[in-house]
Design an enzyme around this catalytic site. Structure first.
Site, PDB file in Angstrom:
ATOM      1  N   GLY A  22      -7.642  14.241 -37.818  1.00  0.00           N
ATOM      2  CA  GLY A  22      -8.373  13.197 -37.106  1.00  0.00           C
ATOM      3  C   GLY A  22      -8.515  11.943 -37.956  1.00  0.00           C
ATOM      4  N   ASP A  23      -8.814  12.140 -39.240  1.00  0.00           N
ATOM      5  CA  ASP A  23      -8.911  11.001 -40.161  1.00  0.00           C
ATOM      6  C   ASP A  23      -7.559  10.318 -40.320  1.00  0.00           C
ATOM      7  OD1 ASP A  23     -11.613  11.509 -40.599  1.00  0.00           O
ATOM      8  OD2 ASP A  23     -11.236  12.744 -42.370  1.00  0.00           O
TER       9      ASP A  23
END
Length: 89
Positions: free
Chosen positions: A30-31
């Site tokens: 996600g990052d």
């Protein structure tokens, strides 16, 4: 994740597919996706390309054992596999 992603703008909604991969370590994906979004926005890419780069970076991260690591050559290849379609609501 494997279901792809949706990008909502002021005027449009897009859905991007996720390439079929064998996930090794999805931690940090996600990052990595957000990092791809930020890079694409900084480079003034189109909305479709912003979504593609985000998905490609998140996917590339999941393919690596090391968390938060991406291989740019894999990102380039994944970008070619990602399909983005506008959703009409």
């Amino acid at each position: 994740g494997k279901d792809g992603a949706i990008l909502v703008t002021e005027k449009r909604v897009y859905r991007g597919s996720a390439p079929n991969i064998e996930a090794v370590n999805p931690v940090g994906s996600g990052d990595s996706m957000m990092g791809g979004f930020c890079k694409a926005i900084h480079d003034e890419m189109s909305e479709c390309e912003i979504l593609k780069l985000g998905i490609a970076c998140g996917t590339a991260n999941a393919m690596e054992r090391e968390t938060g690591r991406i291989d740019i050559s894999k990102v380039d290849k994944l970008m070619e596999e990602i399909e983005v379609n506008e959703i009409f609501i």
